[in-house]
Design an enzyme around this catalytic site. Structure first.
Site, PDB file in Angstrom:
ATOM      1  N   GLU A 182       7.238   4.490   1.781  1.00 24.63           N
ATOM      2  CA  GLU A 182       5.836   4.679   1.391  1.00 24.63           C
ATOM      3  C   GLU A 182       5.029   5.096   2.632  1.00 24.63           C
ATOM      4  OE1 GLU A 182       4.291   0.849   0.265  1.00 24.63           O
ATOM      5  OE2 GLU A 182       2.480   1.645  -0.663  1.00 24.63           O
ATOM      6  N   LYS A 207       0.676   5.634  -7.225  1.00 21.72           N
ATOM      7  CA  LYS A 207       0.936   4.188  -7.376  1.00 21.72           C
ATOM      8  C   LYS A 207      -0.030   3.551  -8.379  1.00 21.72           C
ATOM      9  CE  LYS A 207       1.861   0.271  -4.247  1.00 21.72           C
ATOM     10  NZ  LYS A 207       1.844  -0.114  -2.816  1.00 21.72           N
ATOM     11  N   CYS A 248       6.664   0.700  -3.946  1.00 23.10           N
ATOM     12  CA  CYS A 248       6.540  -0.639  -3.389  1.00 23.10           C
ATOM     13  C   CYS A 248       6.145  -1.703  -4.411  1.00 23.10           C
ATOM     14  CB  CYS A 248       5.597  -0.604  -2.191  1.00 23.10           C
ATOM     15  SG  CYS A 248       5.911  -1.997  -1.065  1.00 23.10           S
TER      16      CYS A 248
HETATM   17  C1  ACM Z   1       3.103  -2.702  -0.829  1.00 21.46           C
HETATM   18  O1  ACM Z   1       2.947  -2.410  -2.015  1.00 21.46           O
HETATM   19  N1  ACM Z   1       3.085  -1.790   0.112  1.00 21.46           N
HETATM   20  C2  ACM Z   1       3.337  -4.081  -0.435  1.00 21.46           C
END
Ligand code: ACM
Length: 263
Positions: A38, A109, A142
Protein backbone atom coordinates in the site's frame (compact mmCIF):
# COMPACT_ATOMS: atom_id res chain seq x y z
CA UNK A 1 1.84 -18.73 -12.66
CA UNK A 2 4.62 -17.12 -10.63
CA UNK A 3 3.40 -14.71 -7.94
CA UNK A 4 5.88 -12.28 -6.38
CA UNK A 5 5.64 -10.13 -3.27
CA UNK A 6 7.74 -7.04 -2.65
CA UNK A 7 8.46 -5.92 0.93
CA UNK A 8 10.13 -2.53 1.46
CA UNK A 9 10.30 0.42 3.83
CA UNK A 10 9.68 3.50 1.68
CA UNK A 11 11.59 6.73 2.27
CA UNK A 12 8.74 9.15 2.96
CA UNK A 13 7.91 11.28 -0.06
CA UNK A 14 10.86 10.11 -2.18
CA UNK A 15 9.14 8.33 -5.05
CA UNK A 16 12.30 8.11 -7.18
CA UNK A 17 14.32 6.38 -4.46
CA UNK A 18 11.46 4.01 -3.67
CA UNK A 19 10.99 3.09 -7.34
CA UNK A 20 14.73 2.44 -7.65
CA UNK A 21 14.71 0.08 -4.70
CA UNK A 22 11.82 -1.95 -6.13
CA UNK A 23 13.57 -2.10 -9.51
CA UNK A 24 16.74 -3.38 -7.84
CA UNK A 25 14.97 -5.94 -5.65
CA UNK A 26 13.08 -7.40 -8.62
CA UNK A 27 15.84 -7.09 -11.24
CA UNK A 28 17.00 -10.71 -11.21
CA UNK A 29 13.71 -12.35 -10.26
CA UNK A 30 10.93 -13.38 -12.63
CA UNK A 31 7.25 -13.27 -11.70
CA UNK A 32 4.06 -13.12 -13.75
CA UNK A 33 2.30 -10.99 -11.14
CA UNK A 34 4.12 -8.76 -8.67
CA UNK A 35 2.23 -7.40 -5.66
CA UNK A 36 3.72 -4.32 -3.93
CA UNK A 37 2.66 -2.64 -0.66
CA UNK A 38 0.00 0.00 0.00
CA UNK A 39 1.25 3.58 -0.73
CA UNK A 40 4.48 1.87 -1.76
CA UNK A 41 6.25 4.87 -3.29
CA UNK A 42 5.26 7.63 -0.87
CA UNK A 43 5.12 6.19 2.64
CA UNK A 44 1.99 5.94 4.74
CA UNK A 45 1.46 8.57 7.41
CA UNK A 46 0.47 11.76 5.60
CA UNK A 47 0.30 14.81 7.86
CA UNK A 48 -3.00 15.95 6.41
CA UNK A 49 -5.19 15.99 3.36
CA UNK A 50 -3.09 18.68 1.74
CA UNK A 51 0.04 16.52 1.88
CA UNK A 52 -1.92 13.57 0.52
CA UNK A 53 -3.11 15.75 -2.33
CA UNK A 54 0.43 16.88 -3.08
CA UNK A 55 1.69 13.29 -3.23
CA UNK A 56 -1.36 11.95 -5.08
CA UNK A 57 -1.52 11.20 -8.79
CA UNK A 58 -4.02 10.53 -11.49
CA UNK A 59 -4.78 7.07 -12.81
CA UNK A 60 -3.64 6.23 -15.45
CA UNK A 61 -1.72 9.42 -16.33
CA UNK A 62 0.37 9.85 -13.15
CA UNK A 63 4.04 8.94 -12.78
CA UNK A 64 3.45 5.83 -10.65
CA UNK A 65 1.05 4.23 -13.12
CA UNK A 66 3.30 5.12 -16.02
CA UNK A 67 6.33 3.71 -14.21
CA UNK A 68 4.48 0.49 -13.35
CA UNK A 69 3.35 0.00 -16.94
CA UNK A 70 6.97 0.39 -18.05
CA UNK A 71 8.06 -2.01 -15.27
CA UNK A 72 5.58 -4.58 -16.66
CA UNK A 73 6.65 -3.99 -20.25
CA UNK A 74 10.32 -4.56 -19.39
CA UNK A 75 9.57 -7.74 -17.45
CA UNK A 76 6.60 -8.98 -19.47
CA UNK A 77 4.50 -9.25 -16.33
CA UNK A 78 1.60 -7.71 -14.43
CA UNK A 79 1.90 -5.75 -11.18
CA UNK A 80 -0.24 -4.31 -8.39
CA UNK A 81 0.81 -1.29 -6.35
CA UNK A 82 -0.84 0.94 -3.74
CA UNK A 83 -0.84 4.70 -4.35
CA UNK A 84 -2.66 7.90 -3.44
CA UNK A 85 -5.00 8.58 -6.35
CA UNK A 86 -6.26 12.07 -7.20
CA UNK A 87 -9.53 12.26 -9.07
CA UNK A 88 -11.12 15.71 -9.42
CA UNK A 89 -11.56 16.97 -5.83
CA UNK A 90 -11.05 13.49 -4.32
CA UNK A 91 -7.97 11.73 -2.95
CA UNK A 92 -8.26 7.96 -2.55
CA UNK A 93 -6.06 5.34 -0.94
CA UNK A 94 -6.00 3.25 -4.10
CA UNK A 95 -4.40 0.33 -5.89
CA UNK A 96 -3.81 -0.25 -9.59
CA UNK A 97 -3.18 -3.40 -11.57
CA UNK A 98 -1.12 -2.84 -14.69
CA UNK A 99 0.24 -4.95 -17.52
CA UNK A 100 2.70 -4.18 -20.32
CA UNK A 101 0.03 -2.29 -22.27
CA UNK A 102 -1.54 -0.19 -19.56
CA UNK A 103 -3.84 -0.17 -16.56
CA UNK A 104 -5.93 -3.33 -16.29
CA UNK A 105 -7.82 -2.53 -13.10
CA UNK A 106 -8.09 -0.27 -10.11
CA UNK A 107 -9.53 -0.20 -6.61
CA UNK A 108 -10.16 2.53 -4.02
CA UNK A 109 -9.95 1.42 -0.39
CA UNK A 110 -13.44 1.05 1.02
CA UNK A 111 -12.54 0.57 4.68
CA UNK A 112 -10.25 3.41 5.74
CA UNK A 113 -8.16 2.84 8.86
CA UNK A 114 -7.77 5.33 11.73
CA UNK A 115 -6.18 8.65 10.59
CA UNK A 116 -6.76 7.70 6.96
CA UNK A 117 -10.30 8.94 7.54
CA UNK A 118 -9.10 12.52 7.83
CA UNK A 119 -6.76 12.25 4.86
CA UNK A 120 -8.56 10.21 2.19
CA UNK A 121 -12.02 9.96 0.72
CA UNK A 122 -13.62 6.54 1.17
CA UNK A 123 -13.60 4.36 -1.93
CA UNK A 124 -16.52 4.63 -4.33
CA UNK A 125 -16.12 1.78 -6.80
CA UNK A 126 -17.23 -1.84 -6.30
CA UNK A 127 -14.95 -4.81 -5.73
CA UNK A 128 -14.06 -5.96 -9.23
CA UNK A 129 -12.19 -8.91 -10.69
CA UNK A 130 -9.67 -8.39 -13.51
CA UNK A 131 -7.96 -10.76 -15.96
CA UNK A 132 -4.24 -11.48 -15.74
CA UNK A 133 -3.59 -13.99 -18.53
CA UNK A 134 -6.11 -16.73 -17.83
CA UNK A 135 -6.18 -15.94 -14.08
CA UNK A 136 -8.75 -13.74 -12.34
CA UNK A 137 -7.40 -11.23 -9.83
CA UNK A 138 -9.25 -9.11 -7.26
CA UNK A 139 -7.85 -6.17 -5.30
CA UNK A 140 -8.33 -5.13 -1.68
CA UNK A 141 -6.14 -2.92 0.53
CA UNK A 142 -4.79 -3.54 4.02
CA UNK A 143 -7.54 -2.88 6.62
CA UNK A 144 -10.12 -4.41 4.28
CA UNK A 145 -8.88 -7.67 5.86
CA UNK A 146 -10.92 -6.86 8.94
CA UNK A 147 -14.13 -7.00 6.88
CA UNK A 148 -14.64 -10.57 5.65
CA UNK A 149 -17.16 -9.25 3.14
CA UNK A 150 -14.27 -7.82 1.10
CA UNK A 151 -12.61 -11.14 0.30
CA UNK A 152 -15.99 -12.90 0.13
CA UNK A 153 -17.32 -10.44 -2.43
CA UNK A 154 -14.21 -10.80 -4.57
CA UNK A 155 -14.45 -14.60 -4.35
CA UNK A 156 -18.14 -14.61 -5.25
CA UNK A 157 -17.30 -12.40 -8.22
CA UNK A 158 -14.85 -15.01 -9.42
CA UNK A 159 -11.45 -13.98 -8.06
CA UNK A 160 -8.92 -16.80 -7.90
CA UNK A 161 -6.20 -14.55 -6.47
CA UNK A 162 -6.67 -11.63 -4.08
CA UNK A 163 -3.84 -9.10 -4.33
CA UNK A 164 -3.65 -7.24 -1.02
CA UNK A 165 -1.22 -4.28 -0.82
CA UNK A 166 -0.78 -3.45 2.86
CA UNK A 167 0.87 -1.23 5.47
CA UNK A 168 -0.05 -3.26 8.54
CA UNK A 169 0.43 -1.91 12.04
CA UNK A 170 -1.84 -4.24 14.00
CA UNK A 171 -1.35 -7.95 14.64
CA UNK A 172 -3.52 -10.77 13.29
CA UNK A 173 -3.95 -9.80 9.63
CA UNK A 174 -1.55 -12.49 8.46
CA UNK A 175 -3.57 -15.07 10.43
CA UNK A 176 -6.85 -13.62 9.19
CA UNK A 177 -5.74 -13.89 5.57
CA UNK A 178 -5.22 -17.63 6.09
CA UNK A 179 -8.85 -17.70 7.19
CA UNK A 180 -9.92 -15.55 4.21
CA UNK A 181 -8.23 -18.15 1.97
CA UNK A 182 -9.96 -21.03 3.75
CA UNK A 183 -13.37 -19.35 3.76
CA UNK A 184 -13.24 -18.60 0.06
CA UNK A 185 -10.77 -21.11 -1.42
CA UNK A 186 -8.78 -18.31 -3.02
CA UNK A 187 -5.09 -17.43 -3.06
CA UNK A 188 -4.35 -14.39 -0.87
CA UNK A 189 -1.25 -12.34 -1.58
CA UNK A 190 -0.46 -9.75 1.11
CA UNK A 191 2.45 -7.41 0.30
CA UNK A 192 3.23 -5.57 3.52
CA UNK A 193 5.93 -3.05 4.42
CA UNK A 194 8.44 -2.91 7.26
CA UNK A 195 10.15 -0.12 9.17
CA UNK A 196 8.99 2.76 11.34
CA UNK A 197 7.50 6.12 10.44
CA UNK A 198 7.62 9.07 12.86
CA UNK A 199 5.24 11.68 11.52
CA UNK A 200 2.26 13.74 12.71
CA UNK A 201 3.37 13.22 16.32
CA UNK A 202 2.93 9.48 15.96
CA UNK A 203 5.27 6.54 15.63
CA UNK A 204 4.05 3.63 13.50
CA UNK A 205 5.91 0.34 13.14
CA UNK A 206 4.91 -1.89 10.25
CA UNK A 207 4.84 -5.63 10.71
CA UNK A 208 6.32 -7.15 7.52
CA UNK A 209 5.63 -10.88 7.12
CA UNK A 210 4.29 -10.38 3.64
CA UNK A 211 2.77 -13.68 2.64
CA UNK A 212 1.26 -15.81 -0.09
CA UNK A 213 -1.46 -18.21 1.06
CA UNK A 214 -2.83 -21.03 -1.10
CA UNK A 215 -6.51 -21.63 -1.83
CA UNK A 216 -6.33 -24.36 0.81
CA UNK A 217 -4.99 -22.05 3.50
CA UNK A 218 -1.35 -23.12 3.33
CA UNK A 219 1.23 -20.35 3.82
CA UNK A 220 3.44 -20.74 0.74
CA UNK A 221 5.69 -17.73 1.46
CA UNK A 222 6.25 -15.76 4.65
CA UNK A 223 8.72 -12.87 4.45
CA UNK A 224 10.74 -11.81 7.52
CA UNK A 225 9.32 -9.28 9.97
CA UNK A 226 11.86 -6.55 9.38
CA UNK A 227 13.73 -7.01 6.10
CA UNK A 228 13.40 -5.62 2.62
CA UNK A 229 13.13 -8.27 -0.08
CA UNK A 230 11.04 -10.29 -2.49
CA UNK A 231 9.61 -13.80 -2.54
CA UNK A 232 8.15 -15.72 -5.47
CA UNK A 233 5.92 -18.79 -5.49
CA UNK A 234 4.57 -20.82 -8.40
CA UNK A 235 0.84 -21.44 -8.15
CA UNK A 236 -1.97 -22.90 -10.23
CA UNK A 237 -4.78 -20.30 -10.04
CA UNK A 238 -7.36 -22.84 -11.25
CA UNK A 239 -7.03 -24.61 -7.88
CA UNK A 240 -9.21 -21.76 -6.59
CA UNK A 241 -12.08 -22.89 -8.81
CA UNK A 242 -12.53 -25.94 -6.58
CA UNK A 243 -14.79 -24.81 -3.74
CA UNK A 244 -15.33 -28.34 -2.42
CA UNK A 245 -14.56 -29.11 1.22
CA UNK A 246 -15.95 -32.66 1.32
CA UNK A 247 -18.02 -34.68 -1.15
CA UNK A 248 -21.02 -33.06 0.49
CA UNK A 249 -19.80 -29.52 1.01
CA UNK A 250 -19.15 -26.63 -1.34
CA UNK A 251 -18.10 -23.21 -0.01
CA UNK A 252 -20.25 -21.33 -2.50
CA UNK A 253 -23.09 -23.78 -3.05
CA UNK A 254 -23.69 -24.37 0.67
CA UNK A 255 -24.12 -20.70 1.52
CA UNK A 256 -27.48 -19.88 3.11
CA UNK A 257 -27.63 -16.30 1.92
CA UNK A 258 -31.36 -16.03 2.72
CA UNK A 259 -30.47 -16.29 6.39
CA UNK A 260 -27.54 -13.87 6.39
CA UNK A 261 -29.34 -10.58 5.90
CA UNK A 262 -29.65 -8.27 8.89
CA UNK A 263 -33.29 -8.08 10.08
C1 ACM B 1 -3.96 -0.07 7.16
O1 ACM B 1 -5.07 -0.25 6.67
N1 ACM B 1 -2.98 0.49 6.47
C2 ACM B 1 -3.67 -0.49 8.52
Amino acid sequence: MRIGIVQTSPVFGNKAANRKEIEELTAEVRADLWVMPELALTGYEYLDREEARTLSEEVPGGETCQWLIQFCAERNCHAVIGLAERSHMHVFNAAVLTGPEGVVGQYRKLHLFDHEKKVFDPGNIPFTVFPVGSARVGLMICFDWRFPEAARTLALRGAQIIAHPSNLVMPYCQHAMVTRSLENAVFCVTANRVGTERRAGRCLTFTGHSQIVSSKGTVLADAPGNEHGVAVVEIDPSAADNKRVTMWNDLVGDRRADFYEKN
